[in-house]
Structure formats: C-alpha cells, structure tokens
Write a protein that holds these residues in place. Structure first.
Motif, short mmCIF file in Angstrom:
data_model
loop_
_atom_site.label_atom_id
_atom_site.label_comp_id
_atom_site.label_asym_id
_atom_site.label_seq_id
_atom_site.Cartn_x
_atom_site.Cartn_y
_atom_site.Cartn_z
N VAL A 103 0.99 -1.15 -0.05
CA VAL A 103 0.15 0.03 0.13
C VAL A 103 0.77 1.26 0.06
O VAL A 103 1.96 1.11 0.12
CB VAL A 103 -0.83 0.15 1.10
N GLY A 104 0.33 2.38 -0.45
CA GLY A 104 0.91 3.93 -0.05
C GLY A 104 0.36 4.48 1.00
O GLY A 104 0.02 3.95 2.17
N HIS A 105 0.66 5.65 1.03
CA HIS A 105 0.47 6.68 2.30
C HIS A 105 -1.03 7.48 2.07
O HIS A 105 -1.05 7.91 1.10
CB HIS A 105 1.65 7.61 2.49
N HIS A 163 0.66 -10.99 -3.85
CA HIS A 163 0.36 -9.48 -3.61
C HIS A 163 -0.89 -8.89 -3.79
O HIS A 163 -1.51 -9.25 -4.85
CB HIS A 163 1.60 -8.86 -4.10
N LEU A 164 -1.46 -8.18 -2.57
CA LEU A 164 -2.75 -7.61 -2.58
C LEU A 164 -2.42 -6.35 -1.96
O LEU A 164 -1.40 -5.87 -1.52
CB LEU A 164 -3.79 -8.30 -1.82
N SER A 165 -3.80 -5.49 -2.20
CA SER A 165 -3.73 -4.20 -1.76
C SER A 165 -4.80 -3.78 -1.26
O SER A 165 -5.98 -4.42 -1.76
CB SER A 165 -3.20 -3.10 -2.77
N PHE A 166 -5.15 -2.83 -0.36
CA PHE A 166 -6.50 -2.49 0.40
C PHE A 166 -6.30 -0.90 0.26
O PHE A 166 -5.68 -0.20 0.16
CB PHE A 166 -6.54 -3.08 1.63
N GLY A 167 -7.62 -0.48 0.37
CA GLY A 167 -7.97 0.92 0.33
C GLY A 167 -8.83 1.40 -0.78
O GLY A 167 -8.78 2.71 -1.12
N TRP A 168 -9.22 0.34 -1.77
CA TRP A 168 -9.44 0.84 -2.98
C TRP A 168 -10.98 0.69 -2.96
O TRP A 168 -11.78 -0.14 -2.63
CB TRP A 168 -9.04 -0.10 -3.99
N VAL A 169 -11.57 1.49 -4.15
CA VAL A 169 -12.92 1.77 -4.38
C VAL A 169 -13.43 1.38 -5.54
O VAL A 169 -12.59 1.65 -6.47
CB VAL A 169 -13.50 3.21 -4.01
N LEU A 170 -14.48 0.78 -5.73
CA LEU A 170 -14.62 0.16 -6.97
C LEU A 170 -14.81 1.15 -8.09
O LEU A 170 -15.44 2.12 -7.82
CB LEU A 170 -16.32 -0.54 -6.90
N ASN A 171 -14.38 0.82 -9.15
CA ASN A 171 -14.37 1.92 -10.28
C ASN A 171 -14.30 1.06 -11.59
O ASN A 171 -13.60 0.04 -11.76
CB ASN A 171 -13.08 2.79 -10.22
#
Length: 245
Positions: free
Chosen positions: A39-41, A91-99
């Motif tokens: 993830v990022g900041h 690898h996965l990432s979180f904090g994302w909204v459907l687009n």
C-alpha cells in the motif's frame, strides 16, 4: 509531519456499491502461503509513518489475525503499488473503491469499511447542495486525475472545476476564496486540519446525497493466478470477523 500528495492518478478511484466483488472460489491458497499487502500513504486510513496505526490498516490486520494469518505489510508509492506491486505473486492491496476502469484489471473483495465523501466549504457557505446541478454556479476543487465515483465521472462536465494535486492545496484554495467548494474524504480532511488549526476554524464538511459513502476493498490483479484464491481467503476471514463484532 510533511504529508505526501493526496491525489495522484494512480490513487483511489471512487465509485459506489459492491458490484464486482470476487465470487466465492473453490481455489485455496496453502496454509503456509503468506499474503503480502502492498500500500501507499493515505492517512488516516493508511499511515506509512505509523505502520500499523492507520484506521483501515488496523482493521485489515485484525481480520487476517482473527483467522490465524499474519500477512506481510509493505509500503511503497501508490504508483509502484499499481505498476509493480500487484503484479507479484501473493501480493494484494487495500483501501481501493470500485471503479469501472480498475475493475477491468482487478478483482475486488467484499467491502471492509467506508470512505465518507462530501464537500469542504467555507463557514460563510450557506447553500444546500443536493445534486450535481446545484454546483452549476460554483467553481469546484477536485483532485487532479482523481475519481470520486462513476456518478461524478458522468456529471463532472456540468460544472466548472479547478484541479489540485498536493495535500492541503484544496484547503488553501478554499480559504483564499479561489474556489467555492472542493470534493474530498472527510477523515482525510480532518486529519489534515488537525495539523492546520488556523484553517480548521474557517471551513466545515458538508455531506451531500450525490457524494455519499464508498466501500473500501482489498484488490489483486486478474493477471495473478492466485488472486481469486487470496480474495476468497480474505472474504471468509472478513465474514467470520464481522459475525464476531
């Protein structure tokens, strides 16, 4: 603390609803396979300076740990997350909204929590904004290359927009009277204003029907063969965690 840019083209693209969450999969990842979360900041949701103290980060880790899984947590620029991080196995990432655009290349988990999106306005702003047509006579600040949902994308050409890039630039433009309102996340704005109290007294957050709440999801790349299995594992942990709350 100096904050990094909030709105970069590779950052969260806002949309609404839960359509697109990966369906239950019969695939499974090995019990010894540890997922890496890159993830990022994005404080206060995800805070690189305080690794496990971001609001969303704490919840994600609690969900995994409730299932006996200890994921690896790695921080990078959001650009690297998209262009490199999500292409790596497990690898996965979180904090994302459907687009719609992101959904072409990613699978999404069920929503973990919500981001509250609305309008930041000056204290002397006393108009009721209930639809995009109500913004016709205003100059609206928006993040450059930042999407606030498909409804926004469909309506953004109906009003004048001023783009900003750096964290806090929207507040500066607002306080100086160079824009009338700007669209933003409530928690992110409150986090910034807590460190700029002179501006805190001059603005407030306005919720509106067309800018509401957006689910925050775990994602992984469709090009990654273990993607669905990892998201199914996470969804099972999420459902069990929510039943216990």
């Amino acid at each position: 603390m100096s904050l990094k840019p909030l709105v970069l083209w590779w950052l969260v693209f806002f949309s609404f609803g839960t359509v697109g969450a990966v369906e239950a999969s019969t695939e499974h990842v090995s019990a010894t396979t540890v997922p890496t979360l890159v993830v990022g900041h994005w404080p206060p949701h995800i805070n690189q300076a305080k690794t496990e103290e971001g609001l969303l980060t704490r919840e994600i880790l609690a969900i995994y740990r409730s299932a006996g899984i200890e994921p690896r947590l790695r921080y990078d620029s959001w650009r690297q997350v998209v262009t490199e991080g999500l292409k790596k196995p497990h690898h996965l990432s979180f904090g994302w909204v459907l687009n719609n655009q992101r959904q072409q290349g990613w699978y999404y988990s069920e929503p973990v929590s919500q981001s509250v999106i609305g309008l930041w306005v000056r204290n002397d702003f006393n108009q009721i904004i209930s639809s995009y047509s109500d913004l016709d006579s205003y100059l609206v600040g928006v993040g450059k290359h930042y999407s606030y949902g498909q409804s926004f994308e469909d309506n953004k050409n109906r009003f004048r927009r001023a783009e900003f890039v750096l964290e806090g630039e929207g507040f500066r433009l607002l306080v100086e009277g160079r824009i009338d309102v700007f669209i933003g996340d409530q928690a992110v704005g409150e986090y910034f204003l807590a460190r700029h109290k002179d501006w805190r007294e001059r603005v407030y957050f306005m919720e509106t029907p067309m800018l509401d709440r957006a689910g925050l999801h775990m994602v992984c790349s469709k090009s990654n063969p273990d993607c669905k299995a990892h998201l199914s594992q996470f969804n099972r942990a999420l459902q069990a965690y929510q039943r216990e709350q």
